[in-house]
Design an enzyme around this catalytic site. Sequence first.
Site, mmCIF file in Angstrom:
data_model
loop_
_atom_site.group_PDB
_atom_site.id
_atom_site.type_symbol
_atom_site.label_atom_id
_atom_site.label_comp_id
_atom_site.label_asym_id
_atom_site.label_seq_id
_atom_site.Cartn_x
_atom_site.Cartn_y
_atom_site.Cartn_z
ATOM 1 N N ASP A 60 41.854 36.569 29.751
ATOM 2 C CA ASP A 60 43.236 36.939 30.058
ATOM 3 C C ASP A 60 43.552 38.165 29.218
ATOM 4 O O ASP A 60 43.794 38.062 28.012
ATOM 5 C CB ASP A 60 44.191 35.787 29.725
ATOM 6 N N TYR A 152 57.257 47.654 35.927
ATOM 7 C CA TYR A 152 55.939 48.152 36.361
ATOM 8 C C TYR A 152 55.880 49.679 36.270
ATOM 9 O O TYR A 152 54.904 50.255 35.792
ATOM 10 C CB TYR A 152 55.698 47.674 37.794
ATOM 11 N N THR A 188 45.757 45.808 49.392
ATOM 12 C CA THR A 188 45.165 44.718 48.590
ATOM 13 C C THR A 188 46.162 43.561 48.512
ATOM 14 O O THR A 188 47.286 43.649 49.015
ATOM 15 C CB THR A 188 44.869 45.158 47.140
HETATM 16 N N1 NAP Z 1 47.621 47.640 45.381
HETATM 17 C C1 NAP Z 1 48.347 48.732 45.206
HETATM 18 O O1 NAP Z 1 49.125 49.135 46.068
HETATM 19 C C2 NAP Z 1 48.197 49.546 43.931
HETATM 20 C C3 NAP Z 1 48.718 50.837 43.904
HETATM 21 C C4 NAP Z 1 48.597 51.587 42.749
HETATM 22 C C5 NAP Z 1 47.979 51.053 41.644
HETATM 23 N N2 NAP Z 1 47.485 49.785 41.695
HETATM 24 C C6 NAP Z 1 46.861 49.253 40.481
HETATM 25 O O2 NAP Z 1 45.514 48.942 40.771
HETATM 26 C C7 NAP Z 1 45.096 47.861 39.936
HETATM 27 C C8 NAP Z 1 44.426 46.793 40.780
HETATM 28 O O3 NAP Z 1 45.349 46.337 41.744
HETATM 29 P P1 NAP Z 1 44.911 45.531 43.057
HETATM 30 O O4 NAP Z 1 45.847 45.943 44.107
HETATM 31 O O5 NAP Z 1 43.459 45.640 43.268
HETATM 32 O O6 NAP Z 1 45.287 44.039 42.615
HETATM 33 P P2 NAP Z 1 44.664 42.613 43.013
HETATM 34 O O7 NAP Z 1 43.926 42.696 44.297
HETATM 35 O O8 NAP Z 1 45.783 41.644 42.877
HETATM 36 O O9 NAP Z 1 43.594 42.366 41.839
HETATM 37 C C9 NAP Z 1 44.053 42.267 40.508
HETATM 38 C C10 NAP Z 1 42.858 41.971 39.615
HETATM 39 O O10 NAP Z 1 43.319 41.899 38.247
HETATM 40 C C11 NAP Z 1 42.969 40.615 37.694
HETATM 41 N N3 NAP Z 1 43.987 40.217 36.719
HETATM 42 C C12 NAP Z 1 45.314 40.022 36.958
HETATM 43 N N4 NAP Z 1 45.923 39.613 35.826
HETATM 44 C C13 NAP Z 1 44.945 39.559 34.855
HETATM 45 C C14 NAP Z 1 44.949 39.207 33.479
HETATM 46 N N5 NAP Z 1 46.068 38.794 32.846
HETATM 47 N N6 NAP Z 1 43.786 39.258 32.796
HETATM 48 C C15 NAP Z 1 42.638 39.641 33.419
HETATM 49 N N7 NAP Z 1 42.577 40.002 34.714
HETATM 50 C C16 NAP Z 1 43.722 39.951 35.421
HETATM 51 C C17 NAP Z 1 42.880 39.700 38.926
HETATM 52 O O11 NAP Z 1 42.082 38.538 38.722
HETATM 53 P P3 NAP Z 1 42.725 37.142 38.174
HETATM 54 O O12 NAP Z 1 44.006 36.939 38.918
HETATM 55 O O13 NAP Z 1 41.664 36.131 38.428
HETATM 56 O O14 NAP Z 1 42.933 37.364 36.711
HETATM 57 C C18 NAP Z 1 42.201 40.632 39.924
HETATM 58 O O15 NAP Z 1 40.815 40.721 39.663
HETATM 59 C C19 NAP Z 1 46.350 47.388 39.188
HETATM 60 O O16 NAP Z 1 46.372 47.958 37.907
HETATM 61 C C20 NAP Z 1 47.479 47.940 40.032
HETATM 62 O O17 NAP Z 1 48.644 48.146 39.283
HETATM 63 C C21 NAP Z 1 47.564 49.012 42.816
#
Ligand code: NAP
Length: 256
Positions: A60, A152, A188
């Site tokens: 975590d 955020y 995602t």
């Molecule tokens: N999706 C978008 O539109 C978008 C846009 C811009 C930037 N981003 C950024 O891209 C990154 C990835 O986003 P995503 O869309 O791929 O999200 P996602 O599909 O929800 O994946 C999030 C990942 O982070 C892990 N995670 C969450 N909380 C955690 C914690 N406390 N400790 C360790 N691992 C943790 C999750 O696994 P567990 O839940 O098992 O821990 C999962 O592997 C983030 O930083 C997000 O802010 C996303």
Amino acid sequence: MQLVALVTGGSRGIGRAIAEALAGRGAAVAVVARGEEAVKRAAAELADRFGVRSLGIRADLALAADCAAAVARCSAELGPPSVLVHNAGTAPSARLEDSDDAMLDEVLDLHVRAAFRLVRAALPGLRAAKAGTVVLLGSTAGLRGYPFTAAYTAAKHGMVGFARALAAEWAREPALRAFVVCPGFVDTDITRDAARAVAARGRKSAEELLSAFAAQNRIGRLHRPDEVADAVVRLVFDRPPGTVLDLDSPHPTLSP
Ligand SMILES: NC(=O)c1ccc[n+]([C@@H]2O[C@H](COP(=O)([O-])OP(=O)(O)OC[C@H]3O[C@@H](n4cnc5c(N)ncnc54)[C@H](OP(=O)(O)O)[C@@H]3O)[C@@H](O)[C@H]2O)c1
């Protein structure tokens, strides 16, 4: 020497695509997230598909001890990471008046504090690698303001500022490079969950909301996780000049 990459949040979404893209280029990859089964499964699939060494680490990353332990375990079992990708994240949304300190702590701990802690823990190995690369997952929310995501948005601006500070601090150390990659809305779980949550409170369907999110991207559609991963791989292997990559542009370029 084989490149060792530590990818936080590598069990699904963008992080998973990044882990696959790096493994596809021959890197040994440690995948870090909270879900134990998910990290083990992701690591096993990387080894099967790409024939690389891999490791699933349950942590975590909102907790200081878990950040240090994740880097230590990667170093002990795969080798010190020469590529650190801090991508793990959550994106809670609420009006400011409904955003409490717990929400602020959640995003500051996981995005900004974890970035500090992971980079500090990995720094000796990054420096020793002679080509150490840090890639932080920012967001266009780190470059401009969005409504209903004040915590955020503040945290993502913090990620961009942290990457710039690293780049400035390492300006005379070409062995060390820091980048922050800023996509708009990506297809995602985070985006789909947000659309479902807003749909449950309002008049628009989740599909309509996804279209509205896509329309907020300057590129006019949702980004795909593999497009973000391609950009990260280019930064890791080409190490171009610059720090901040705004992906939500028809011709993404790096700026200082
Ligand atoms: N999706 C978008 O539109 C978008 C846009 C811009 C930037 N981003 C950024 O891209 C990154 C990835 O986003 P995503 O869309 O791929 O999200 P996602 O599909 O929800 O994946 C999030 C990942 O982070 C892990 N995670 C969450 N909380 C955690 C914690 N406390 N400790 C360790 N691992 C943790 C999750 O696994 P567990 O839940 O098992 O821990 C999962 O592997 C983030 O930083 C997000 O802010 C996303």
